[in-house]
Scaffold this active site. Structure first.
Site, PDB file in Angstrom:
ATOM      1  N   TYR A  63       0.837  -1.193   0.000  1.00 27.97           N
ATOM      2  CA  TYR A  63       0.000   0.000   0.000  1.00 27.97           C
ATOM      3  C   TYR A  63       0.883   1.258   0.000  1.00 27.97           C
ATOM      4  O   TYR A  63       1.097   1.900   1.016  1.00 27.97           O
ATOM      5  CB  TYR A  63      -0.930   0.026   1.209  1.00 27.97           C
ATOM      6  N   SER A 210     -12.441  -6.793   2.129  1.00 28.27           N
ATOM      7  CA  SER A 210     -13.577  -6.449   1.266  1.00 28.27           C
ATOM      8  C   SER A 210     -14.896  -6.955   1.848  1.00 28.27           C
ATOM      9  O   SER A 210     -15.716  -7.538   1.133  1.00 28.27           O
ATOM     10  CB  SER A 210     -13.373  -7.008  -0.149  1.00 28.27           C
ATOM     11  N   PRO A 211     -15.134  -6.736   3.145  1.00 25.60           N
ATOM     12  CA  PRO A 211     -16.342  -7.273   3.778  1.00 25.60           C
ATOM     13  C   PRO A 211     -17.636  -6.630   3.288  1.00 25.60           C
ATOM     14  O   PRO A 211     -18.712  -7.175   3.506  1.00 25.60           O
ATOM     15  CB  PRO A 211     -16.111  -6.980   5.264  1.00 25.60           C
ATOM     16  N   LEU A 212     -17.513  -5.474   2.615  1.00 24.37           N
ATOM     17  CA  LEU A 212     -18.695  -4.815   2.053  1.00 24.37           C
ATOM     18  C   LEU A 212     -18.690  -4.878   0.529  1.00 24.37           C
ATOM     19  O   LEU A 212     -19.402  -4.128  -0.135  1.00 24.37           O
ATOM     20  CB  LEU A 212     -18.773  -3.361   2.536  1.00 24.37           C
ATOM     21  N   GLY A 215     -18.087  -1.743  -1.305  1.00 20.73           N
ATOM     22  CA  GLY A 215     -19.149  -0.751  -1.141  1.00 20.73           C
ATOM     23  C   GLY A 215     -20.487  -1.175  -1.712  1.00 20.73           C
ATOM     24  O   GLY A 215     -21.509  -0.519  -1.481  1.00 20.73           O
ATOM     25  N   LEU A 216     -20.509  -2.290  -2.434  1.00 24.90           N
ATOM     26  CA  LEU A 216     -21.753  -2.734  -3.058  1.00 24.90           C
ATOM     27  C   LEU A 216     -22.821  -3.060  -2.014  1.00 24.90           C
ATOM     28  O   LEU A 216     -24.019  -2.861  -2.251  1.00 24.90           O
ATOM     29  CB  LEU A 216     -21.486  -3.957  -3.933  1.00 24.90           C
ATOM     30  N   LEU A 217     -22.383  -3.537  -0.838  1.00 30.44           N
ATOM     31  CA  LEU A 217     -23.338  -3.923   0.200  1.00 30.44           C
ATOM     32  C   LEU A 217     -23.797  -2.760   1.080  1.00 30.44           C
ATOM     33  O   LEU A 217     -24.547  -2.967   2.028  1.00 30.44           O
ATOM     34  CB  LEU A 217     -22.719  -5.023   1.088  1.00 30.44           C
ATOM     35  N   GLY A 219     -25.660  -0.406  -0.105  1.00 29.23           N
ATOM     36  CA  GLY A 219     -26.984  -0.067  -0.616  1.00 29.23           C
ATOM     37  C   GLY A 219     -27.037   1.248  -1.374  1.00 29.23           C
ATOM     38  O   GLY A 219     -28.024   1.527  -2.066  1.00 29.23           O
ATOM     39  N   LYS A 220     -25.975   2.051  -1.280  1.00 29.78           N
ATOM     40  CA  LYS A 220     -26.053   3.381  -1.905  1.00 29.78           C
ATOM     41  C   LYS A 220     -26.099   3.308  -3.427  1.00 29.78           C
ATOM     42  O   LYS A 220     -26.707   4.165  -4.081  1.00 29.78           O
ATOM     43  CB  LYS A 220     -24.905   4.262  -1.437  1.00 29.78           C
TER      44      LYS A 220
END
Length: 322
Positions: A63, A210-212, A215-217, A219-220
């Site tokens: 990173y 990547s637990p979301l 960002g797909l999870l 909801g936005k």
């Protein structure tokens, strides 16, 4: 008081959610995923994470070649945090290197962390090195015996690779304590490829990146599909950001919203609560945050307890999407 979990067979106690720090990488490859953050924003994100109860942070050499490590520890100091107050995990990059590079570069990692110890040192991936994984694991064991790192972990290892790494470390008087892999409601591969079963059998913690699902999870994107246009190309590809994905996942997102309203939470918090609840103590998560309010939201998710029925319902809805 947030209940902590122990990483594998170590004595490292962590909160179920830590902060992933890929977004602190600065200019370079990672900027293709996320916009570069200034020091003030980074300070705010780290302070909000600490204030929310988060006790550990995951970074990596990859990173920004140390930029993320330095940015993280600079912000920790700015927040009044001292070595020993929190735990830090970082990673060695195998690409194009031999196992001897692990020992040669450890002082660079220590310098980048500016006085904060390496509680968990991970091999970033099981491919790309000019040396065998076995040699890499032995080099990691030497670092621990020298007192330069506290514990050894891996990332993106298969069940077989994870078991072999643990066997080699046992020969050197230590254990593999973690394997960092992608896990989320839309990526439950660990249930079928043996990784979850092996981790439970060996007492190894799985660290979910990547637990979301990028960002797909949250909801936005389902609420405002036009936002997909602003997603950076690599992130868009890896996250599967397209109209078809939004349509397929809509029932799951609807259920996340339903539970979010019932609990006075957000869909992201519900998705995280599912992740750290459904798999028990075996799984912890490292979502990222590029704004202070996002970091605060992540920490607050640790206080959300879904019922067994709710956990099962989300698992049922997500199963066909995997």
């Amino acid at each position: 008081m947030i209940a902590t979990r122990v990483l594998g067979s170590s004595d490292i106690e962590v909160t179920p959610i830590g902060l992933g720090c890929m977004q602190f990488a600065g200019p370079g490859l990672v900027a293709q995923f996320y916009p570069e953050l200034d020091g003030t924003t980074t300070d705010g994100v780290v302070k909000a994470a600490l204030d929310s109860g988060i006790t550990w942070f995951d970074t990596a050499e990859m990173y920004g070649g140390g930029h993320s490590e330095r940015a993280l520890t600079t912000s920790l100091r700015a927040a009044g945090t001292t070595p020993g107050d929190i735990s830090i995990a970082t990673k060695w990059t195998p690409m194009g290197r031999t196992a001897t590079n692990i020992g040669r570069t450890i002082d660079t990692r220590i310098t980048a962390l500016q006085g904060f110890p390496i509680d968990l040192y991970q091999i970033h991936q099981p491919f790309g090195s000019l040396s065998s994984v076995a040699r890499q694991v032995r080099a990691m064991a030497r670092l621990r015996s020298e007192g330069k790192i506290a514990y050894v972990g891996v990332s993106n290892f298969s069940a077989r690779q994870m078991e072999r790494a643990d066997r080699i470390l046992r020969e050197h008087g230590t254990r593999l304590i973690s394997n960092q892999v992608q896990i989320n409601l839309l990526h439950r591969k660990i249930e079928d490829d043996g990784v979850l079963e092996t981790a439970r059998r060996l007492g190894i913690t799985l660290i979910a990146y990547s637990p979301l699902k990028s960002g797909l999870l949250t909801g936005k994107f389902h609420d405002s599909p036009d936002l997909i246009g602003a997603v950076r190309p690599i992130r868009k590809t890896l996250g599967g950001f397209n109209t078809r994905t939004l349509t397929r996942t809509a029932p799951l997102i609807d259920e996340l919203w339903k539970l979010a309203r019932a609990y006075g939470a957000t869909p992201a918090q519900v998705a995280l609560a599912w992740l750290i609840g459904y798999y028990g103590d075996t799984v912890v998560a490292i979502p990222g945050a590029s704004k202070p309010h996002q970091a605060a939201e992540l920490g607050a998710a640790m206080n959300l307890r879904l019922t067994d029925t709710e956990l099962s319902r989300l698992a049922e809805l997500s199963a066909p999407l995997n």
